[in-house]
Every structure is written in structure tokens, then in C-alpha cells.
Design a protein around this motif. Structure first.
Motif, PDB file in Angstrom:
ATOM      1  N   UNK A 343       0.805  -1.224   0.000  1.00 43.21           N
ATOM      2  CA  UNK A 343       0.000   0.000   0.000  1.00 43.21           C
ATOM      3  C   UNK A 343       0.839   1.277   0.000  1.00 43.21           C
ATOM      4  N   UNK A 344       2.129   1.161   0.375  1.00 44.60           N
ATOM      5  CA  UNK A 344       2.987   2.352   0.343  1.00 44.60           C
ATOM      6  C   UNK A 344       3.162   2.858  -1.094  1.00 44.60           C
ATOM      7  N   UNK A 345       2.977   1.948  -2.083  1.00 44.70           N
ATOM      8  CA  UNK A 345       3.085   2.371  -3.484  1.00 44.70           C
ATOM      9  C   UNK A 345       1.717   2.256  -4.172  1.00 44.70           C
ATOM     10  N   UNK A 346       0.657   2.562  -3.413  1.00 45.10           N
ATOM     11  CA  UNK A 346      -0.696   2.347  -3.949  1.00 45.10           C
ATOM     12  C   UNK A 346      -1.192   3.535  -4.776  1.00 45.10           C
ATOM     13  N   UNK A 347      -2.101   3.247  -5.660  1.00 46.73           N
ATOM     14  CA  UNK A 347      -2.773   4.270  -6.456  1.00 46.73           C
ATOM     15  C   UNK A 347      -4.050   4.693  -5.711  1.00 46.73           C
ATOM     16  N   UNK A 348      -4.098   5.954  -5.202  1.00 48.57           N
ATOM     17  CA  UNK A 348      -5.322   6.366  -4.493  1.00 48.57           C
ATOM     18  C   UNK A 348      -6.402   6.856  -5.462  1.00 48.57           C
ATOM     19  N   UNK A 349      -7.623   6.715  -5.037  1.00 50.83           N
ATOM     20  CA  UNK A 349      -8.769   7.158  -5.857  1.00 50.83           C
ATOM     21  C   UNK A 349      -9.914   7.564  -4.939  1.00 50.83           C
ATOM     22  N   UNK A 350     -10.708   8.532  -5.388  1.00 55.00           N
ATOM     23  CA  UNK A 350     -11.928   8.902  -4.649  1.00 55.00           C
ATOM     24  C   UNK A 350     -13.093   8.956  -5.613  1.00 55.00           C
ATOM     25  N   UNK A 351     -14.264   8.527  -5.161  1.00 52.80           N
ATOM     26  CA  UNK A 351     -15.448   8.553  -6.019  1.00 52.80           C
ATOM     27  C   UNK A 351     -16.687   8.867  -5.208  1.00 52.80           C
ATOM     28  N   UNK A 352     -17.736   9.327  -5.911  1.00 52.83           N
ATOM     29  CA  UNK A 352     -18.977   9.733  -5.237  1.00 52.83           C
ATOM     30  C   UNK A 352     -20.076   8.703  -5.478  1.00 52.83           C
ATOM     31  N   UNK A 353     -20.484   8.017  -4.413  1.00 53.69           N
ATOM     32  CA  UNK A 353     -21.585   7.057  -4.537  1.00 53.69           C
ATOM     33  C   UNK A 353     -22.887   7.852  -4.650  1.00 53.69           C
ATOM     34  N   UNK A 354     -23.678   7.593  -5.701  1.00 56.97           N
ATOM     35  CA  UNK A 354     -24.943   8.333  -5.820  1.00 56.97           C
ATOM     36  C   UNK A 354     -26.001   7.685  -4.923  1.00 56.97           C
ATOM     37  N   UNK A 355     -26.114   8.161  -3.692  1.00 54.64           N
ATOM     38  CA  UNK A 355     -26.897   7.440  -2.687  1.00 54.64           C
ATOM     39  C   UNK A 355     -28.294   8.017  -2.487  1.00 54.64           C
ATOM     40  N   UNK A 356     -29.284   7.135  -2.413  1.00 54.09           N
ATOM     41  CA  UNK A 356     -30.637   7.545  -2.013  1.00 54.09           C
ATOM     42  C   UNK A 356     -30.773   7.230  -0.517  1.00 54.09           C
ATOM     43  N   UNK A 357     -31.712   7.872   0.181  1.00 54.38           N
ATOM     44  CA  UNK A 357     -31.838   7.597   1.621  1.00 54.38           C
ATOM     45  C   UNK A 357     -32.140   6.134   1.920  1.00 54.38           C
ATOM     46  N   UNK A 358     -32.946   5.488   1.075  1.00 53.93           N
ATOM     47  CA  UNK A 358     -33.344   4.100   1.329  1.00 53.93           C
ATOM     48  C   UNK A 358     -32.306   3.098   0.858  1.00 53.93           C
ATOM     49  N   UNK A 359     -31.395   3.509  -0.020  1.00 53.55           N
ATOM     50  CA  UNK A 359     -30.448   2.581  -0.642  1.00 53.55           C
ATOM     51  C   UNK A 359     -31.014   1.976  -1.918  1.00 53.55           C
ATOM     52  N   UNK A 360     -32.298   2.270  -2.221  1.00 50.84           N
ATOM     53  CA  UNK A 360     -32.922   1.708  -3.425  1.00 50.84           C
ATOM     54  C   UNK A 360     -32.713   2.648  -4.612  1.00 50.84           C
ATOM     55  N   UNK A 361     -32.307   2.112  -5.766  1.00 50.90           N
ATOM     56  CA  UNK A 361     -32.117   2.982  -6.931  1.00 50.90           C
ATOM     57  C   UNK A 361     -33.447   3.451  -7.516  1.00 50.90           C
TER      58      UNK A 361
END
Ligand SMILES: Cc1cc2nc3c(=O)[nH]c(=O)nc-3n(C[C@H](O)[C@H](O)[C@H](O)COP(=O)(O)OP(=O)(O)OC[C@H]3O[C@@H](n4cnc5c(N)ncnc54)[C@H](O)[C@@H]3O)c2cc1C
Length: 400
Positions: A343-361
Motif C-alpha cells: 500500500x505504500x506504493x498504492x494508487x489512491x482514488x476517490x469517487x462519489x456514490x450516488x446514494x438515495x436515503x433508502x439505498x434503493x435505486x
């Protein structure tokens, strides 16, 4: 029908495939230069068919004070205006009855998705490191294990097998746990859960659609707005002009809210920011997917690489990589399995989960004629993509 799909993430690519197989004339548009560069890019790769448990649950109420005070390492909350109405709906969902109901609904959708993916792969043999890895949800907490047992019983009633096992059985299933540095009380084991790289899937599926003449995929093109005529959506506005269609399907993940602005629609979607680290496997790299429920992190072996994913930050639409949160994720992973990967040589990434309150799409037609949605898959977009795509394609009329 001529259908425009906005978004070439895992949901948009799968939607385009099932629409094309339903004999629609499909065009996919994405603002990025390549498919799969949004939330689908660096996710944990879990096809989590048995673990569909929603984030909104009773346990969340217990964690809330710690989160608000910044003491919860896996979740951050920065209060902003759009979070308030979403947060109220989310908290309303945090009862056992509502959480169970949503989890079961997602369980059925996930089963449908597993079948839909299998049928897609028979037709389009794609290479994305797909394997029935199995999944262990590990905990050192008696309360969490009791919750897992209760949910396993509920899932069994719906035909899904999840075994509750002790630490010895965990080790027999995944020998890398020998190097686990935290006490294990037990785990839920889902033998049939799978894993695969969502970005490779999305990219190869888009290539398949293009090379087989099933769809046009236009990347590097922003949809600026939806175009309406006499109340009906007739196409989209792009920097190179109006693109006409008989129907538009929004598969734009977190970008969906912007697209419906000005329409009589309000999408209860909030970006839950997560992180991942991808690195070469280490001396104790697990083969089975491991979720540490106490730290809320996932270790996944994906096509020869090890990925550590986790964190859920409510910080608005900012998808930049915060170095402090990367360090926190690395710390959480190193606490339990430091030799899983380099992990010292890891590729970092960030992403946005498109979340609804219920978890249902949100899947299907809207009150705006010609406009359809396939969005809001939250933490389960890769798992549910093929199922909701098939569902959406079934709902679209053959002609207007
Ligand atoms: C850290 C992390 C780990 C995760 N782990 C898992 C997991 O293990 N299993 C699982 O099932 N899910 C997981 N998820 C969730 C999953 O990644 C998402 O639910 C899924 O990727 C959403 O897919 P999507 O196609 O809806 O969105 P995206 O992949 O974001 O695609 C939307 C696309 O729409 C495009 N777009 C948006 N607006 C416009 C516009 N106006 N014009 C043109 N293009 C536009 C964007 O460029 C983007 O490419 C994880 C998420 C995160 C952040």
C-alpha cells in the motif's frame, strides 16, 4: 425507438446493452474521454449479491453522535444545505422494519442482476477479472455478529444462503487471515458472492457495443441540458448542438440532479464520497473478498491487484482526493492486514456514490414524458447494474 443514454458508467453501459438487445437505436453520451471514469472507476469490485444490507439502519443512529463530532474514522459529515432534506429522509429509514424491507428488496434486485450479468456474458464474453471469489464479512463485536445472524435468517427466508461461522472456519476459508491483527469473533460467509473490475467491465462492454454495431458511444461530450418540446423530452443539448431522440435515459450517477434542474422532479440523491487504494498484492493477500465490518473497509483481489476500499464522507460534490482521508484508509487497512498489499506504493482514488436515503435505486419512467431514470445505486451500483438495466429496458415502450 431512438434512445439517448446519458452516462457511460457501469449503469449506463449495462442500460445501453439491454436497450440495444431490445432493438432500440441507442446513443450513449459521457463527458469523460473514456467510459467508466466516474464512481465506477475504482470501486471495491464486489458483486455483493448476498450482502445488500442498507446503510440506513438502527446501528447508524448509535454511530451518529461520533460522526458529527468527527470521532468516527470511517465516516465524515460536513453539514451543507442539500444534506439536510436527504439526511431527514435517511434518518426516517433507520428503523429495523424499514431497513429489513429495503435490504430484502435489494436482495431480490441483486439476484436478478446476477442472472442478467450471466446472460450478458453468454452473449458478450468480456474480460474484467470476474470470479466467484466468495465474501467474508468479519467482526470482532458480539452485537454485530448477532445482527449478522438475524439478517442471515431473514435472507434464508428469501432463498439466499449466508453462513455464520467462527474464527476457525474463517481461517480455513481464507488462510491469509492468519496475519489478521484484530480479534475475530466470527463472520458471515457468502460463498456465491463474486468480484470483478467495474471499470474494465464498463470499458469492454462499451467496446463490444461499438464493434457489434449495437450502440454509438460518444465520449468527451457533456450534456448541457435536456430539451423539451410541448412538455415532452425530445433530445439533449451538447456543445456540438441538439441531439434528438424519442427517449432519454439518465444514467449519470451523481450528475443526474443537475440534469433534472428546472423539471418537476426532485431526485433524493446525495454524494457519499468513498476512497480506494490499488496496489500490487503482498505476502498475505487474501483471495476471498474480506469486509471488516468494524472498520467498514473491504479488501478485494481484482485481476491480479489488491484493492482496499472504504470511507463514506458527506462533503458535497467534491470528488478530489483528500490526502488525510487516504492516510486514514491506509491506516485502517494496515491495522488489520498490513501485508495484504504494497500500500505504500498504492494508487489512491476517490469517487462519489450516488446514494438515495433508502439505498434503493430510482429506475423507470418519470412524470416528464420521454424521460427515464436509472440512477441512485449508492454503494451497490456494480452489483445492481445489470439488473436495473434489464428492468429499465423492459419498461421502455418499443415505440412512442
Ligand atoms: C469507494 C467505493 C467503493 C464501492 N464499492 C462498490 C462495490 O464493491 N460494489 C458495488 O456494487 N458498488 C460499489 N460502489 C458503488 C458503485 O461504484 C456506484 O454505485 C456505481 O459506480 C454507480 O454507477 P453509475 O454508472 O450510476 O455512475 P458513474 O460511474 O458515476 O457514471 C455516471 C457517468 O455519467 C457521466 N455524466 C454525468 N453527468 C453528465 C453529463 N451532464 N453529461 C455527460 N455525462 C455525464 C459521468 O461522466 C459518469 O461517467 C462503490 C463506490 C465507491 C465510491
Amino acid at each position: 425507438m431512438r434512445v439517448i443514454v446519458i452516462g457511460a458508467g457501469v449503469v449506463g453501459a449495462a442500460t445501453a446493452y439491454f436497450l440495444a438487445r431490445g432493438e432500440h437505436e441507442v446513443t450513449v453520451l459521457d463527458r469523460h474521454g473514456r467510459p467508466g471514469q466516474g464512481a465506477s472507476f475504482g470501486n471495491a469490485g464486489q458483486l455483493s449479491y448476498s450482502y445488500t444490507d442498507t446503510l440506513a439502519d438502527v446501528g447508524m443512529l448509535r454511530r451518529l453522535p461520533g460522526m458529527l463530532l468527527g470521532r468516527d474514522r470511517s465516516m465524515r459529515i460536513q453539514l451543507d444545505l442539500p444534506l439536510l432534506p436527504w439526511g431527514v429522509q435517511f434518518l426516517w429509514r433507520c428503523t429495523r422494519r424499514r431497513a429489513d424491507a429495503a435490504t430484502v428488496q435489494l436482495l431480490h434486485l441483486a439476484a436478478r442482476s446476477a442472472n442478467a450479468l450471466e446472460s450478458l456474458l453468454k452473449d458478450a464474453p468480456l474480460d474484467f477479472g470476474y470470479r466467484a471469489a466468495g465474501k467474508l464479512m468479519i467482526t470482532g463485536s458480539g452485537q454485530t455478529l448477532a445482527g449478522l445472524q438475524r439478517r442471515a435468517d431473514l435472507k434464508r427466508q428469501h432463498g439466499v444462503r449466508v453462513d455464520i461461522i467462527d474464527a476457525k472456519d474463517c481461517l480455513a476459508i481464507e488462510p491469509a487471515l492468519e496475519a489478521w491483527r484484530s480479534p475475530i469473533l466470527g463472520a458471515a460467509y457468502a460463498q456465491n458472492d463474486s468480484a470483478g473490475d467495474a471499470e474494465s467491465f464498463t470499458r469492454s462492454l462499451c467496446n463490444y457495443l461499438i464493434t457489434h454495431g449495437l450502440a454509438r458511444v460518444i465520449t468527451g461530450t457533456e450534456v448541457q441540458s435536456l430539451v423539451r418540446h410541448r412538455g415532452r423530452i425530445i433530445g439533449v443539448q451538447t456543445p456540438s448542438g441538439l441531439l434528438e431522440s424519442d427517449a432519454v435515459v439518465i444514467c449519470a450517477g451523481i450528475g443526474a440532479r443537475q440534469l433534472v434542474r428546472g423539471l418537476p422532479l426532485c431526485l433524493p440523491i446525495y454524494p457519499l464520497k468513498g476512497y480506494s487504494l490499488t496496489a500490487a498484492p503482498g505476502a498475505h493477500a487474501p483471495k476471498v473478498s474480506l469486509t471488516d465490518l468494524d472498520r467498514r473497509i473491504v479488501f478485494a483481489s481484482l485481476a491480479g491487484r489488491m484493492r482496499l476500499a472504504g470511507l463514506a464522507d458527506c462533503v458535497g460534490d467534491d470528488d478530489s482526493i483528500d490526502a488525510r482521508r487516504v492516510t486514514e484508509l491506509m491506516r485502517l487497512g494496515s491495522e488489520v492486514l498490513p501485508e495484504a498489499a504494497h500500500f505504500d506504493a498504492a494508487q489512491p482514488w476517490a469517487g462519489l456514490r450516488p446514494a438515495t436515503p433508502s439505498g434503493l435505486p430510482l429506475v423507470g419512467g418519470t412524470r416528464v414524458p420521454g424521460l427515464f431514470l436509472n440512477v441512485g445505486h449508492g454503494a451497490l451500483g456494480w452489483t445492481l447494474a445489470c439488473g436495473t438495466a434489464q428492468q429499465l429496458a423492459e419498461q421502455l415502450p418499443k415505440r412512442i
